[in-house]
Design a protein around this motif. Structure first.
Motif, PDB file in Angstrom:
ATOM      1  N   SER A  39      33.243  32.141  39.423  1.00 30.83           N
ATOM      2  CA  SER A  39      32.479  32.607  40.670  1.00 30.83           C
ATOM      3  C   SER A  39      32.781  34.150  40.716  1.00 30.83           C
ATOM      4  O   SER A  39      31.990  34.698  41.095  1.00 30.83           O
ATOM      5  N   ARG A  40      33.985  34.445  40.149  1.00 29.16           N
ATOM      6  CA  ARG A  40      34.173  36.046  40.806  1.00 29.16           C
ATOM      7  C   ARG A  40      33.933  36.877  39.792  1.00 29.16           C
ATOM      8  O   ARG A  40      34.677  37.418  38.767  1.00 29.16           O
ATOM      9  N   GLU A 126      46.044  19.313  34.922  1.00 28.42           N
ATOM     10  CA  GLU A 126      44.960  18.358  34.993  1.00 28.42           C
ATOM     11  C   GLU A 126      44.657  17.711  33.925  1.00 28.42           C
ATOM     12  O   GLU A 126      44.262  16.582  33.503  1.00 28.42           O
TER      13      GLU A 126
HETATM   14  P1  NDP Z   1      42.983  29.719  40.913  1.00 29.22           P
HETATM   15  O1  NDP Z   1      42.276  28.883  41.557  1.00 29.22           O
HETATM   16  O2  NDP Z   1      43.761  30.905  41.268  1.00 29.22           O
HETATM   17  O3  NDP Z   1      42.264  30.055  39.623  1.00 29.22           O
HETATM   18  C1  NDP Z   1      41.253  28.972  38.791  1.00 29.22           C
HETATM   19  C2  NDP Z   1      40.646  29.977  37.633  1.00 29.22           C
HETATM   20  O4  NDP Z   1      39.766  28.941  37.318  1.00 29.22           O
HETATM   21  C3  NDP Z   1      39.756  30.919  38.279  1.00 29.22           C
HETATM   22  O5  NDP Z   1      39.505  31.780  37.400  1.00 29.22           O
HETATM   23  C4  NDP Z   1      38.356  30.244  38.505  1.00 29.22           C
HETATM   24  O6  NDP Z   1      37.268  30.958  38.498  1.00 29.22           O
HETATM   25  C5  NDP Z   1      38.335  29.324  37.497  1.00 29.22           C
HETATM   26  N1  NDP Z   1      37.771  28.085  37.787  1.00 29.22           N
HETATM   27  C6  NDP Z   1      37.616  27.082  38.906  1.00 29.22           C
HETATM   28  N2  NDP Z   1      36.697  26.262  38.867  1.00 29.22           N
HETATM   29  C7  NDP Z   1      36.363  26.366  37.561  1.00 29.22           C
HETATM   30  C8  NDP Z   1      35.357  25.634  37.030  1.00 29.22           C
HETATM   31  N3  NDP Z   1      34.594  24.449  37.585  1.00 29.22           N
HETATM   32  N4  NDP Z   1      34.949  25.982  35.860  1.00 29.22           N
HETATM   33  C9  NDP Z   1      35.193  26.941  35.175  1.00 29.22           C
HETATM   34  N5  NDP Z   1      36.199  27.873  35.871  1.00 29.22           N
HETATM   35  C10 NDP Z   1      36.847  27.328  36.858  1.00 29.22           C
HETATM   36  O7  NDP Z   1      44.096  28.553  40.041  1.00 29.22           O
HETATM   37  P2  NDP Z   1      45.509  28.951  39.689  1.00 29.22           P
HETATM   38  O8  NDP Z   1      45.603  29.886  38.704  1.00 29.22           O
HETATM   39  O9  NDP Z   1      46.423  28.730  40.751  1.00 29.22           O
HETATM   40  O10 NDP Z   1      45.813  27.575  38.593  1.00 29.22           O
HETATM   41  C11 NDP Z   1      45.306  27.347  37.543  1.00 29.22           C
HETATM   42  C12 NDP Z   1      45.791  26.177  36.788  1.00 29.22           C
HETATM   43  O11 NDP Z   1      47.137  26.318  36.475  1.00 29.22           O
HETATM   44  C13 NDP Z   1      45.886  24.806  37.803  1.00 29.22           C
HETATM   45  O12 NDP Z   1      45.623  23.694  36.885  1.00 29.22           O
HETATM   46  C14 NDP Z   1      47.424  24.773  38.269  1.00 29.22           C
HETATM   47  O13 NDP Z   1      47.678  23.538  38.711  1.00 29.22           O
HETATM   48  C15 NDP Z   1      47.980  25.456  37.009  1.00 29.22           C
HETATM   49  N6  NDP Z   1      49.324  26.155  37.615  1.00 29.22           N
HETATM   50  C16 NDP Z   1      49.251  27.218  38.364  1.00 29.22           C
HETATM   51  C17 NDP Z   1      50.410  27.693  38.850  1.00 29.22           C
HETATM   52  C18 NDP Z   1      50.345  28.953  39.856  1.00 29.22           C
HETATM   53  O14 NDP Z   1      51.273  29.469  39.754  1.00 29.22           O
HETATM   54  N7  NDP Z   1      49.144  29.586  40.045  1.00 29.22           N
HETATM   55  C19 NDP Z   1      51.599  27.446  38.520  1.00 29.22           C
HETATM   56  C20 NDP Z   1      51.707  26.189  37.515  1.00 29.22           C
HETATM   57  C21 NDP Z   1      50.457  25.649  37.335  1.00 29.22           C
HETATM   58  P3  NDP Z   1      36.662  31.849  39.846  1.00 29.22           P
HETATM   59  O15 NDP Z   1      38.181  32.498  40.446  1.00 29.22           O
HETATM   60  O16 NDP Z   1      36.100  32.731  39.105  1.00 29.22           O
HETATM   61  O17 NDP Z   1      35.945  30.966  40.677  1.00 29.22           O
END
Ligand code: NDP
Ligand code: MG
Length: 385
Positions: A39-40, A126
């Motif tokens: 979305s961003r 996931e």
């Molecule tokens: P965020 O919510 O910060 O980011 C998620 C990203 O995925 C964003 O770029 C978002 O886009 C995009 N996104 C969300 N939904 C969809 C969709 N339906 N289709 C396509 N793109 C999508 O998550 P995190 O970075 O925190 O986490 C990402 C993954 O990494 C997760 O599985 C989490 O469990 C894992 N993880 C994260 C850690 C962390 O420190 N953050 C640590 C260890 C694992 P937009 O923002 O543009 O909407």
């Protein structure tokens, strides 16, 4: 060394942005060819310009026109929707796919990238929670490396370097205890999203921060470890470690225990996954053990955190059970964040979905799609959404 082409899925998220921090430091090593967000779109457009990428995808097609307009003076190819994400993951020009999407949306892109023979740097846990069996089989068949970004799994991978499989006794995953560690069980029912989002150590996306509070995240990490390291669930232990300095440990048959320590900073595991088998030449921030004279470890309170036992239960059941846990959790976490249900309804929704699902023991990817939809419907029914 030839330049490595990266496609980064989820570039606007917490992991995506930190991945780009690492890439920025190695212009001679990496070239970002494609970026995917949901979305961003404004941030995505800015990233596309800075890294001079060839293509971008916005998952949510309603932002397509705005994104296209924002990049109209460039040669960047702009696409939208889940088919375009799958195209980036599979046939597109990249050597490595960094999957930092959140939730079930990460499963198909990971699978397609593996089938296309690409190296995977995997944050989207996931993927392995839902389809660990199929994903690891495909990776083996294709000879593809899956490098974990999750800090615990990165720690375990580092501890296992140079070790023989038969020498491993247990994997010990550490757990901060999440934002509600010091909230008594009887007060959990009244916890607000704002409170549950205040993680004591890590700054992460909203969904994983709530998953950390419920310990669903730790349960998912047990499942992730089971598949990544091909080890029986009963040999994967979890201990609470409030300081989040020891990122996980491996216990060996001779009594030795190896641990990996460092700041609670995802740049380290991200750079380890991207640069493996090398290491980054400079840390984002140096770690000093003298800053942490006291490191403590304690057992998980299984009454307060039922999600951990549910994760072991779904691993034992196998088939679509972990997919059901994941799907119900996604709906309930989103509802909780939108003030549509109570904190304690999250695990209750998972329980309800697992007790009412039409379980499938030998799923395919298509079965997972159906199980995911069913789990989401069951959670919505339970939460009266
Ligand atoms: P965020 O919510 O910060 O980011 C998620 C990203 O995925 C964003 O770029 C978002 O886009 C995009 N996104 C969300 N939904 C969809 C969709 N339906 N289709 C396509 N793109 C999508 O998550 P995190 O970075 O925190 O986490 C990402 C993954 O990494 C997760 O599985 C989490 O469990 C894992 N993880 C994260 C850690 C962390 O420190 N953050 C640590 C260890 C694992 P937009 O923002 O543009 O909407
Ligand atoms: Mg983790």
């Amino acid at each position: 060394m030839s330049i490595e082409r990266l496609a980064i899925l989820g570039s606007t998220g917490s992991i995506g942005v930190q991945t780009l921090d690492i890439v920025r430091r190695y212009p001679e090593r990496f070239k970002v060819t494609a970026l995917v967000a949901h979305s961003r779109w404004e941030m995505l457009a800015a990233q596309a310009r800075e890294f001079e990428v060839e293509s971008v995808v916005i998952g949510d097609a309603q932002h397509y026109e705005a994104l296209k307009d924002a990049l109209k003076d460039t040669n960047v190819e702009v696409m939208a929707g889940s088919d375009a994400i799958n195209h980036i993951a599979s046939s597109y020009r990249s050597d490595t796919v960094v999957n930092a999407l959140v939730g079930y949306a990460g499963l198909h892109p990971t699978y397609l990238a593996i089938e296309s023979g690409k190296r995977i740097a995997l944050a989207n846990k996931e993927t392995l929670v839902v389809g660990g069996d199929i994903i690891m089989d495909a990776a083996k068949r294709k000879g593809v490396d899956i490098l974990p970004i999750d800090s615990e799994h990165s720690a375990i991978m580092q501890c296992l370097e140079g070790e023989k499989r038969k020498a491993i006794r247990n994997l010990i995953i550490t757990c901060s205890g999440g934002a509600l560690r010091d909230v008594p069980s009887e007060e959990l029912v009244n916890v607000t999203p704002e409170r549950a989002l205040k993680h004591p150590q890590w700054s992460m996306g909203a969904k994983i921060t709530i998953d950390s509070a419920t310990l669903v995240n730790k349960g998912f990490e047990v499942i992730e470890a089971r598949w990544l390291f091909d080890i029986e669930p009963e040999r994967i232990k979890v201990v609470v470690h409030p300081q989040s300095i020891v990122h996980s440990m491996v216990e060996f048959t001779d009594g030795a225990v190896k641990a990996q320590l460092g700041n609670a900073d995802m740049h380290t595991p991200i750079s380890y996954a991207l640069l493996y088998p090398e290491r980054a030449e400079e840390a984002m921030e140096r770690f000093s053990i003298l800053d942490y004279p006291t490191l403590t470890f304690l057992d998980v309170d299984r009454e307060k955190y039922p999600a951990l036992d549910i994760a072991y239960e779904v691993l034992e059941r196998g088939g679509t059970a972990p997919c059901t846990m994941n799907g119900a959790n996604e709906v309930a976490v989103a509802a909780f964040l939108n003030h549509k249900c109570r904190y304690t309804d999250i695990v209750a929704s998972i329980r309800y979905a697992l007790d009412n699902t039409s379980f499938e023991k030998h799923p395919t990817l298509a079965t997972y799609d159906a199980a995911n939809i069913e789990a989401r419907d069951l959670a919505r029914r339970f939460l009266k959404l």
